[in-house]
Structure formats: structure tokens, C-alpha cells
Design an enzyme around this catalytic site. Structure first.
Site, PDB file in Angstrom:
ATOM      1  N   GLY A  51     -55.495 -38.682  20.296  1.00 36.69           N
ATOM      2  CA  GLY A  51     -55.803 -40.109  20.363  1.00 36.69           C
ATOM      3  C   GLY A  51     -56.632 -40.381  21.594  1.00 36.69           C
ATOM      4  O   GLY A  51     -56.631 -39.586  22.533  1.00 36.69           O
ATOM      5  N   CYS A  78     -53.086 -32.373  21.474  1.00 38.41           N
ATOM      6  CA  CYS A  78     -53.817 -33.150  22.472  1.00 38.41           C
ATOM      7  C   CYS A  78     -52.980 -34.343  22.962  1.00 38.41           C
ATOM      8  O   CYS A  78     -51.940 -34.131  23.570  1.00 38.41           O
ATOM      9  CB  CYS A  78     -55.170 -33.566  21.906  1.00 38.41           C
ATOM     10  SG  CYS A  78     -56.253 -34.222  23.167  1.00 38.41           S
ATOM     11  N   HIS A 165     -57.633 -28.785  20.066  1.00 39.37           N
ATOM     12  CA  HIS A 165     -57.611 -29.287  18.682  1.00 39.37           C
ATOM     13  C   HIS A 165     -57.738 -28.154  17.655  1.00 39.37           C
ATOM     14  O   HIS A 165     -58.857 -27.700  17.390  1.00 39.37           O
ATOM     15  CB  HIS A 165     -58.772 -30.259  18.466  1.00 39.37           C
ATOM     16  CG  HIS A 165     -58.582 -31.563  19.155  1.00 39.37           C
ATOM     17  ND1 HIS A 165     -57.927 -32.623  18.577  1.00 39.37           N
ATOM     18  CD2 HIS A 165     -58.934 -31.962  20.389  1.00 39.37           C
ATOM     19  CE1 HIS A 165     -57.893 -33.633  19.431  1.00 39.37           C
ATOM     20  NE2 HIS A 165     -58.508 -33.258  20.536  1.00 39.37           N
ATOM     21  N   GLU A 167     -57.579 -28.496  14.578  1.00 41.38           N
ATOM     22  CA  GLU A 167     -58.138 -29.000  13.311  1.00 41.38           C
ATOM     23  C   GLU A 167     -59.661 -28.949  13.257  1.00 41.38           C
ATOM     24  O   GLU A 167     -60.238 -29.073  12.185  1.00 41.38           O
ATOM     25  CB  GLU A 167     -57.640 -30.429  13.043  1.00 41.38           C
ATOM     26  CG  GLU A 167     -58.153 -31.513  13.986  1.00 41.38           C
ATOM     27  CD  GLU A 167     -57.327 -31.658  15.263  1.00 41.38           C
ATOM     28  OE1 GLU A 167     -56.712 -30.675  15.689  1.00 41.38           O
ATOM     29  OE2 GLU A 167     -57.328 -32.759  15.834  1.00 41.38           O
ATOM     30  N   ASP A 223     -66.149 -40.747  -7.333  1.00 41.75           N
ATOM     31  CA  ASP A 223     -64.756 -41.185  -7.452  1.00 41.75           C
ATOM     32  C   ASP A 223     -64.482 -41.880  -8.785  1.00 41.75           C
ATOM     33  O   ASP A 223     -63.508 -41.572  -9.470  1.00 41.75           O
ATOM     34  CB  ASP A 223     -64.379 -42.126  -6.297  1.00 41.75           C
ATOM     35  CG  ASP A 223     -64.581 -41.467  -4.946  1.00 41.75           C
ATOM     36  OD1 ASP A 223     -64.643 -40.225  -4.899  1.00 41.75           O
ATOM     37  OD2 ASP A 223     -64.703 -42.190  -3.948  1.00 41.75           O
TER      38      ASP A 223
END
Ligand code: XMP
Length: 510
Positions: A51, A78, A165, A167, A223
Site C-alpha cells: 500500500g 511490503c 513484491h 507478485e 466480455d
């Protein structure tokens, strides 16, 4: 399944996607979700996201204290690691040696989280603060030259923190770290695989809809096409759809979508050619927000008319929409900065119809929608097209939309995308498109002076469209595209390549 508590990181959705890619369901909840909200999912573990805030602030944002007492493993990333350290009695300091970007960590011990990693691994940092002193019971598991506690854990309580991180792609073994967390630490079950999900979606749609009928608008985007195909498999003749041709689609797009609609054997999908109506209503309009409003209302008007006249004999109870997961779950930060920069996302139908809303793709990310589309045997070329905004080419023509301008833009855009596909560059890019600028400049062609339009080329890399970087395009490819556009598109004599990031610019021009 795994719960991700979101502290406003631009990467929270990326964490959830990494986990789902490993076959485990991930759901994002607000950072201060209560114990019962978390436990009702029966998760195998919790991840605290990063964040932008600092835990050194007096009013730092934090999860409920009992998130560390749920009896399931917790991984803090983090900010999530810092908040864990601080809440459990450690000390976090604002960094003086600010670690940003790529770093090499040295692992001190091969704990469960780092199984299969080398002693030294490249990782990615993005926060200035660091954990200065660990809470009691925690051990340091990795460090860098300037960050001693780059990773730490409390084994007995299954609490893990990583300052970097896992990710993001720059952390080379990030996926391995998540896989270790999921399957070694949390012993999570694989409960999120597209073929099984397809079957689950089909049977729950059948059950929910029963004998009722469903209406749906199809825009040409991925979509709505996947949602309609799924519904068609589930309920066949009970689905009624309208493919609205706004006249604002890319070159050949209408034909490709119409061909697919025919091929899928939908029972009742009408193709409404409303291009003239859209063009007339847009005539003389230059303001981007005005354009968006007109397009949204016209779309609804065309759809409403079809429902009222063509579908009136059917017992319609549901209105289906192609909403996907990130449309529903905005990140905590996005929620806070509620002011809208553009009046995005596509207007809802008036409530007077009293339809129940059905969102068959509400739990999926874009790449999962595409994989589901492949399971449903929709063609890859349609599924893997870059995202395209609802208002279409109208927001890529700066100024008034006219037929001649649409034609110019369509041709330039088609050349651009064709060259990107041929060179293999297309797949590396989140969105690439041409924009027509309302300016004329001087050029020379043969011996003659020209005075014609400018095309801007945009290509960005992004995770979710919220932030974006300009794509580093090979020079010779840019040159080929520029040459072809100026040679082949009448009315254009100059091509620019946009090198602005978002922020400060947006991806689209309007
Ligand atoms: P911006 O231009 O805001 O775009 O950086 C972020 C992402 O959203 C798409 N976009 C839209 N999509 N209706 C849509 O359905 C809209 O009005 C709209 N405006 C922008 C844009 O293509 C990018 O992917």
C-alpha cells in the site's frame, strides 16, 4: 481459497491473479474486514497487500488485530509486512537508504516460503520504510545490503513477511514463493480451474434462471461475447440478445463479431445497425464527456427499443451484463479517490424494466474470461484482442466525429495493429491504437505540398489500466508503420508516437 486484504496497493489485483493462476481461488476484501467476514470464506490463508501509506504515521491503516489469531497462515507483502511487524510489537522506521526497484536478496535459511530458491535472488522493492526491529518470536529470513529484514517469519504461528513484491514480474521467483505459500504453508486446495469453473457456472446459471428468459446487449468486446456464449450454452433459446453496431467499431470488427454470432448458433441475437443514429447524434459535438453521454444514452435507447418491440412476447426476468471482477472490486485506494476522471463505465439500463441483473463473469479477471472463452471454443483472435472502450473510436477522434474521420482512423488503426501482430509485438502490449488529432500540418509528397491530418500512435503496458507505461517499440517497426500510414491513408501526412505515462496522461485521448 485465499483472502487478500487490500491496503490500497495498485498490485492487490495482481496478487489475486497470481494466486488464481496457480489454481487457488483468491478474493479481495477491504483491509479492515472483520474476522467473521474473512472466515465465512473458510480460507486456507490470508495475504496482506502492499500500500502507498506509511505505518510510521500515527493514524496508519491496519487490519483487525485478530487477523493474526485466525489459526491460518498470514503473508504480509511490503506495507502488509510492515503493518504485521508493527502491530505485533516490532519497530518500523522511515528508510534513509530508500530501496526502490530491483535488488538482490540473500536468503539466510531455506524456510518453507523460499523452498527451491537460490541463495541470492533478484526481487523488486517499492517502499521507503523498513522493519528496523522484529517483533518477538520472529526470525530474519532474508536481507539486502541496506535492508536487514527483507523477509522474516514466526514459524510457530505461520506468520510471514516479505518487504519486496513477489507478485511483480521483476521478482523472478515470485510465482514459486506464492506456490510455496499456498501449497506448503497453507496446504490450500486447487479450487479454481477454468474447465471446472465453466461447469459450475453453467449449472448455477441454469438453476438461477429456471424457465425465465434473459436479455443482453452485446457490444463487440470480449466480455459481453463470452458472457453471451456461456448463457447460450446454459439456457439456449431463453437468451435474447442485441448486438448494437454503433458505427464506432474498428475495421472489420462488426463483420467478425457477426460471423461469430452466426457460427455459435445463437437462437435469438439481433444485429441492430444504429450507426446512422449514433453519427447524427454526435454531429457537431466536440466535448469528450458530452460524446460519452450521447453514446451511452443512444446505446440504451437502441437496446430498450429492441426489448420493448422484439422481445415483448417472452417472459423476460433477467438482464445479463458482462461485468468482470475488477469492475466490481475497486482497490481501496481507488475507492478513496472517488472523484471520477472520466465518466467511464458504461451506463446501467434504467431500473423501470425491473429486471434482475445477471453477471455471469462477475468473479473473473480479464485473462480468466479469455481462458473461459477458449473453453467455449471462441476464436483466439477475438478473445485476445486488446481492450476496447465502450464509446469506441469516438474517444479516439479528438474533436467532432464524422464519417470521413472515422474512415481515416479505422484505416490507420488497422495498419498499426496488423504490423504489431505480424511482428509479434501485439502480445507484449496491453493496448495499442491510433488516434486522430484535429490538426493539419504541412508536408511534402512527390513535388507537392500537402496540408493534412496527424495520427498519434499509442501503445501502453499495464496491469489493469489504472496506471500504464508507454511501450518501448522497436524503431524499425515504428518506421514501417509510419511509412505505411502516410502512404496508404488518405488525408494523413504525419505520424507521432506517444511516450507519456499514466499518470499524468490517461490511456485514451478523451
Ligand atoms: P483511461 O483513458 O481512463 O482508460 O486511462 C483506462 C482504461 O479504460 C478504458 N476506457 C473505457 N472503457 N468506457 C469503457 O468501457 C469508457 O468510457 C472508457 N474510457 C476509457 C480504456 O480503454 C483503458 O483500457
Amino acid at each position: 481459497m485465499i483472502i487478500v486484504l487490500d491496503f490500497g496497493s495498485q498490485f492487490s489485483h495482481l496478487i489475486a491473479r497470481r494466486i488464481r493462476d496457480l489454481g487457488v481461488r483468491a478474493e479481495i476484501l477491504h483491509f479492515n474486514a472483520l474476522r467473521q467476514e474473512i472466515m465465512k470464506w473458510n480460507p486456507a490463508g490470508v495475504i496482506l497487500s502492499g500500500g502507498p501509506r506509511s505505518v510510521c504515521d500515527i493514524d496508519y491503516i491496519r487490519p483487525q488485530q485478530d487477523v493474526f489469531e485466525l489459526g491460518i497462515p498470514v503473508l504480509g507483502i511490503c506495507y502488509g509486512a510492515q503493518v504485521m511487524a508493527r502491530m505485533l510489537g516490532g519497530v518500523v522506521r522511515r528508510g534513509d537508504a530508500r530501496e526502490y526497484g530491483r535488488e538482490i536478496i540473500t536468503l539466510h535459511q531455506k524456510n518453507d516460503l523460499f523452498r527451491g530458491l537460490l541463495k541470492r535472488e533478484p526481487v523488486w522493492f517499492s517502499h521507503g520504510d523498513h522493519v528496523h526491529m522484529l517483533p518477538s518470536g520472529f526470525e530474519q529470513t532474508a536481507s539486502t545490503g541496506v535492508c536487514a529484514n527483507a523477509a522474516f517469519s514466526h514459524y510457530a504461528r505461520s506468520l510471514y513477511g516479505v518487504q519486496f513484491h513477489p507478485e511483480v514480474v521483476h521478482t523472478k521467483k515470485g510465482s514459486k514463493i506464492f506456490s510455496n505459500f499456498l501449497f506448503t504453508v497453507c496446504k490450500a486446495k486447487k479450487d479454481w480451474q477454468i474447465p471446472q469453473l465453466k461447469e459450475q457456472f453453467l449449472s448455477s446459471l441454469k438453476e438461477e434462471i429456471g424457465d425465465s428468459h434473459v436479455v443482453m446487449a452485446i457490444s463487440g468486446g470480449v466480455d459481453s461475447l463470452v458472457a453471451a456464449t456461456l448463457l447460450h450454452r446454459a439456457i439456449g433459446k431463453q437468451l435474447h440478445g442485441v448486438f448494437v453496431d454503433t458505427g464506432l467499431l474498428r475495421k472489420n470488427e462488426k463483420e467478425e463479431v457477426a460471423r461469430e454470432i452466426n457460427k455459435q448458433g445463437f437462437h435469438d441475437i439481433r444485429i441492430a445497425d444504429a450507426s446512422q443514429t449514433f453519427l447524427e447524434r454526435l454531429s457537431g459535438i466536440e466535448d469528450p464527456e458530452e460524446k460519452r453521454k450521447i453514446i451511452g444514452h443512444t446505446f440504451i435507447h437502441v437496446f430498450e427499443r429492441t426489448i420493448a418491440y422484439d422481445f415483448k412476447q417472452f417472459p423476460v426476468r433477467f438482464l445479463a451484463q458482462g461485468t468482470i471482477y475488477p469492475d466490481r472490486i475497486e482497490s481501496a485506494e481507488a475507492l478513496r479517490s472517488a472523484e471520477k476522471i472520466k465518466s467511464h463505465h458504461n451506463l446501467a439500463l434504467p431500473e423501470r424494466f425491473g429486471f434482475k441483473i445477471l453477471e455471469p463473469l462477475r468473479d473473473l479477471y480479464k485473462d480468466e474470461v479469455r481462458k473461459l472463452g477458449e473453453e467455449l471454443r471462441l476464436p483466439k483472435k477475438l478473445l485476445w484482442r486488446h481492450p476496447f472502450p465502450g464509446p469506441g473510436l469516438a474517444i479516439r477522434i479528438v474533436g467532432e466525429v464524422t464519417n470521413a474521420r472515422l474512415e481515416m482512423l479505422r484505416e490507420a488503426d488497422a495498419i498499426y495493429v496488423e504490423e504489431l501482430r505480424a511482428s509479434g509485438e501485439y502480445q507484449k502490449i496491453w493496448q495499442a491504437f491510433a488516434v486522430l488529432l484535429p490538426l493539419k500540418t504541412v508536408g511534402v509528397m512527390g513535388d507537392a505540398r500537402t496540408y493534412e491530418h496527424i495520427i498519434a500512435l499509442r501503445a501502453v503496458t499495464s496491469v489493469d489500466g489504472m496506471t500504464a507505461d508507454w511501450h518501448r517499440m522497436p524503431d524499425e517497426l515504428l518506421e514501417r508503420i509510419s511509412n505505411r500510414i502516410v502512404r496508404e491513408v488518405k488525408g494523413v501526412n504525419r505520424v507521432l508516437y506517444d511516450i507519456t505515462q499514466k499518470p499524468p496522461a490517461t490511456i485514451e485521448y478523451e
